[in-house]
Design a protein around this motif. Structure first.
Motif, PDB file in Angstrom:
ATOM      1  N   PHE A 148      -1.098 -53.353 -83.538  1.00 59.83           N
ATOM      2  CA  PHE A 148      -0.712 -52.446 -84.604  1.00 59.83           C
ATOM      3  C   PHE A 148      -1.745 -52.450 -85.715  1.00 59.83           C
ATOM      4  O   PHE A 148      -2.361 -53.462 -86.025  1.00 59.83           O
ATOM      5  CB  PHE A 148       0.661 -52.822 -85.165  1.00 59.83           C
ATOM      6  CG  PHE A 148       1.768 -52.609 -84.170  1.00 59.83           C
ATOM      7  CD1 PHE A 148       2.378 -51.385 -84.044  1.00 59.83           C
ATOM      8  CD2 PHE A 148       2.161 -53.637 -83.322  1.00 59.83           C
ATOM      9  CE1 PHE A 148       3.376 -51.177 -83.113  1.00 59.83           C
ATOM     10  CE2 PHE A 148       3.161 -53.436 -82.390  1.00 59.83           C
ATOM     11  CZ  PHE A 148       3.770 -52.201 -82.286  1.00 59.83           C
ATOM     12  N   ASP A 149      -1.907 -51.283 -86.283  1.00 57.73           N
ATOM     13  CA  ASP A 149      -2.818 -51.116 -87.402  1.00 57.73           C
ATOM     14  C   ASP A 149      -2.259 -51.846 -88.624  1.00 57.73           C
ATOM     15  O   ASP A 149      -1.084 -51.710 -88.946  1.00 57.73           O
ATOM     16  CB  ASP A 149      -2.980 -49.613 -87.688  1.00 57.73           C
ATOM     17  CG  ASP A 149      -3.886 -49.361 -88.858  1.00 57.73           C
ATOM     18  OD1 ASP A 149      -5.003 -49.877 -88.865  1.00 57.73           O
ATOM     19  OD2 ASP A 149      -3.458 -48.647 -89.779  1.00 57.73           O
ATOM     20  N   LYS A 150      -3.081 -52.612 -89.320  1.00 55.54           N
ATOM     21  CA  LYS A 150      -2.609 -53.424 -90.431  1.00 55.54           C
ATOM     22  C   LYS A 150      -2.375 -52.603 -91.693  1.00 55.54           C
ATOM     23  O   LYS A 150      -1.650 -53.031 -92.585  1.00 55.54           O
ATOM     24  CB  LYS A 150      -3.617 -54.538 -90.738  1.00 55.54           C
ATOM     25  CG  LYS A 150      -3.774 -55.543 -89.611  1.00 55.54           C
ATOM     26  CD  LYS A 150      -4.780 -56.614 -89.967  1.00 55.54           C
ATOM     27  CE  LYS A 150      -4.926 -57.624 -88.839  1.00 55.54           C
ATOM     28  NZ  LYS A 150      -5.913 -58.681 -89.154  1.00 55.54           N
ATOM     29  N   LEU A 151      -2.960 -51.424 -91.772  1.00 58.26           N
ATOM     30  CA  LEU A 151      -2.853 -50.637 -92.994  1.00 58.26           C
ATOM     31  C   LEU A 151      -1.629 -49.744 -92.999  1.00 58.26           C
ATOM     32  O   LEU A 151      -0.882 -49.693 -93.984  1.00 58.26           O
ATOM     33  CB  LEU A 151      -4.118 -49.782 -93.181  1.00 58.26           C
ATOM     34  CG  LEU A 151      -4.117 -48.836 -94.375  1.00 58.26           C
ATOM     35  CD1 LEU A 151      -4.072 -49.624 -95.670  1.00 58.26           C
ATOM     36  CD2 LEU A 151      -5.355 -47.933 -94.331  1.00 58.26           C
ATOM     37  N   ALA A 156      -2.091 -49.251 -82.886  1.00 59.95           N
ATOM     38  CA  ALA A 156      -3.553 -49.162 -82.899  1.00 59.95           C
ATOM     39  C   ALA A 156      -4.047 -48.593 -81.563  1.00 59.95           C
ATOM     40  O   ALA A 156      -3.269 -48.176 -80.708  1.00 59.95           O
ATOM     41  CB  ALA A 156      -4.148 -50.536 -83.171  1.00 59.95           C
ATOM     42  N   ALA A 157      -5.370 -48.577 -81.398  1.00 57.53           N
ATOM     43  CA  ALA A 157      -5.971 -47.950 -80.221  1.00 57.53           C
ATOM     44  C   ALA A 157      -5.508 -48.612 -78.927  1.00 57.53           C
ATOM     45  O   ALA A 157      -5.209 -47.925 -77.942  1.00 57.53           O
ATOM     46  CB  ALA A 157      -7.491 -48.007 -80.340  1.00 57.53           C
ATOM     47  N   ALA A 201      -4.603 -45.599 -99.585  1.00 64.05           N
ATOM     48  CA  ALA A 201      -3.328 -44.999 -99.998  1.00 64.05           C
ATOM     49  C   ALA A 201      -3.138 -43.623 -99.373  1.00 64.05           C
ATOM     50  O   ALA A 201      -2.018 -43.249 -98.986  1.00 64.05           O
ATOM     51  CB  ALA A 201      -3.274 -44.895-101.524  1.00 64.05           C
ATOM     52  N   VAL A 202      -4.222 -42.873 -99.247  1.00 63.36           N
ATOM     53  CA  VAL A 202      -4.148 -41.559 -98.602  1.00 63.36           C
ATOM     54  C   VAL A 202      -3.769 -41.710 -97.128  1.00 63.36           C
ATOM     55  O   VAL A 202      -2.922 -40.973 -96.616  1.00 63.36           O
ATOM     56  CB  VAL A 202      -5.492 -40.818 -98.740  1.00 63.36           C
ATOM     57  CG1 VAL A 202      -5.521 -39.576 -97.844  1.00 63.36           C
ATOM     58  CG2 VAL A 202      -5.725 -40.417-100.185  1.00 63.36           C
ATOM     59  N   LEU A 203      -4.366 -42.666 -96.436  1.00 59.04           N
ATOM     60  CA  LEU A 203      -4.048 -42.877 -95.026  1.00 59.04           C
ATOM     61  C   LEU A 203      -2.589 -43.277 -94.843  1.00 59.04           C
ATOM     62  O   LEU A 203      -1.923 -42.837 -93.893  1.00 59.04           O
ATOM     63  CB  LEU A 203      -4.970 -43.954 -94.439  1.00 59.04           C
ATOM     64  CG  LEU A 203      -6.445 -43.573 -94.305  1.00 59.04           C
ATOM     65  CD1 LEU A 203      -7.256 -44.769 -93.812  1.00 59.04           C
ATOM     66  CD2 LEU A 203      -6.618 -42.389 -93.353  1.00 59.04           C
ATOM     67  N   GLN A 204      -2.075 -44.101 -95.745  1.00 56.35           N
ATOM     68  CA  GLN A 204      -0.665 -44.482 -95.666  1.00 56.35           C
ATOM     69  C   GLN A 204       0.243 -43.277 -95.888  1.00 56.35           C
ATOM     70  O   GLN A 204       1.243 -43.098 -95.188  1.00 56.35           O
ATOM     71  CB  GLN A 204      -0.367 -45.570 -96.704  1.00 56.35           C
ATOM     72  CG  GLN A 204      -1.031 -46.897 -96.385  1.00 56.35           C
ATOM     73  CD  GLN A 204      -0.918 -47.897 -97.524  1.00 56.35           C
ATOM     74  OE1 GLN A 204      -0.727 -47.525 -98.680  1.00 56.35           O
ATOM     75  NE2 GLN A 204      -1.051 -49.178 -97.208  1.00 56.35           N
ATOM     76  N   LEU A 223      -5.978 -44.102 -84.213  1.00 55.09           N
ATOM     77  CA  LEU A 223      -7.009 -44.446 -83.244  1.00 55.09           C
ATOM     78  C   LEU A 223      -8.136 -45.226 -83.904  1.00 55.09           C
ATOM     79  O   LEU A 223      -8.558 -46.272 -83.422  1.00 55.09           O
ATOM     80  CB  LEU A 223      -7.543 -43.165 -82.583  1.00 55.09           C
ATOM     81  CG  LEU A 223      -8.531 -43.373 -81.439  1.00 55.09           C
ATOM     82  CD1 LEU A 223      -7.876 -44.146 -80.303  1.00 55.09           C
ATOM     83  CD2 LEU A 223      -9.042 -42.026 -80.926  1.00 55.09           C
ATOM     84  N   ALA A 224      -8.635 -44.713 -85.024  1.00 51.39           N
ATOM     85  CA  ALA A 224      -9.701 -45.395 -85.763  1.00 51.39           C
ATOM     86  C   ALA A 224      -9.938 -44.641 -87.061  1.00 51.39           C
ATOM     87  O   ALA A 224      -9.858 -43.399 -87.088  1.00 51.39           O
ATOM     88  CB  ALA A 224     -10.991 -45.441 -84.947  1.00 51.39           C
ATOM     89  N   GLY A 225     -10.232 -45.377 -88.147  1.00 48.95           N
ATOM     90  CA  GLY A 225     -10.585 -44.728 -89.404  1.00 48.95           C
ATOM     91  C   GLY A 225      -9.534 -43.734 -89.858  1.00 48.95           C
ATOM     92  O   GLY A 225      -8.369 -44.059 -90.056  1.00 48.95           O
TER      93      GLY A 225
END
Length: 303
Positions: A148-151, A156-157, A201-204, A223-225
């Motif tokens: 899982f993505d930490k953010l 995750a991928a 914050a935008v990604l969240q 997936l990434a970034g």
């Protein structure tokens, strides 16, 4: 929390202005009652109810970002507060019998406020159902943090590849499977201008916005970034393109404001769609990335 409340300062200012206008109107039209005529039980009941409504309003605004649901709840509670506030003013100010507008100010805002709150709570309920449905999909794997993505945290991928493998095996025997890629436009420029903390914050916010616009059976992963991928089971390419357009619009309509200055960010995203054929997950993801690269070419040329 205080940053969220800062985003709603105009709503609070408008409510404060309306309350003061009502007070001035009563003072101009009536006379103050002597303390001997005050009914303390009514004062505590009506004034206390107004204060409680104001406290509920502040708690709502402190816990929610700007948007339609927040506006409905704020307007509803604001009307309820205003109705109780005007009702409490009658305990201190005596108006002539010929005046009737005070009854309208007391009575009319209450049903309107309750109706707005009901609509807002209905949509809030559906927001929570959509988020809960997505959380349930990965609840059993929460202990495997590397998946899982930490953010965000979305899958995750590696988690996407595992679920894609299972879905491809199922799709061979039953229904079609499609993938949608969502890639934010000019995200690196946003990071450079506002900093990586604001970019996070935008990604969240984007991840939550996308979740709210997906069906229960869909799976969203990072997936990434700034690139997200949605796995759409039992979905052909035509429907997948329709859903991709809706996700693109959801990003464009996100009411995200920077934490430091409260500046509205006008975000956009490029989307790409592929439908699975007889291929392995890695090949399918490569084909999705190529489709996304082709979709972003006009944007790169215009830049």
């Amino acid at each position: 929390m205080s940053s969220l409340l800062h985003l709603h300062r105009l709503k609070l200012a408008a409510l404060l202005l309306a309350a003061n206008l009502a007070l001035l109107l009563h003072l101009a039209a009536g006379d103050l009652k002597p303390m001997a005529e005050w009914v303390w039980l009514d004062i505590l009941g009506e004034g206390g109810s107004a204060l409680l409504a104001l406290a509920w309003l502040v708690l709502i605004l402190k816990s929610r970002p700007a948007g339609r649901v927040s506006s409905l709840l704020a307007l509803g509670l604001g009307c309820v507060f205003f109705s109780w506030w005007v009702d409490a003013l009658d305990e201190f100010i005596r108006l002539p019998d010929s005046i009737t507008w005070d009854s309208w100010l007391e009575s009319a805002p209450m049903p309107i406020g309750l109706l707005l709150m009901t609509v807002g709570l209905y949509h809030w309920h559906h927001e929570q159902l959509a988020i809960s449905a997505q959380l349930e999909k990965r609840e059993r794997l929460f202990r495997e943090h590397r998946l899982f993505d930490k953010l965000t945290p979305l899958g995750a991928a590696e988690y996407l590849r595992r679920q894609l493998q299972l879905s491809l095996q199922h799709a061979e025997q039953t229904q079609p499977l499609s993938l949608v890629a969502v890639d934010l436009d000019n995200f690196s420029a946003l990071n450079q201008r506002f900093g990586h903390a604001e970019g996070d914050a935008v990604l969240q916010a984007i991840s939550q916005q996308l979740l709210l616009n997906l069906r229960c059976q869909d799976l969203l992963c990072r997936l990434a970034g700034d690139r997200f991928v949605v796995l759409l089971p039992n979905t052909g390419e035509t429907l997948a393109r329709q859903l991709a357009g809706e996700l693109q619009q959801a990003v464009a309509h996100l009411a995200h404001k920077t934490r430091q200055h409260g500046e509205r960010l006008h975000l956009s995203a490029t989307v790409a769609v592929v439908m699975a054929v007889d291929e392995d997950p890695q090949t399918l993801l490569q084909r999705l990335n190529l489709a996304l690269a082709r979709a972003k070419q006009p944007l790169a040329l215009s830049a």
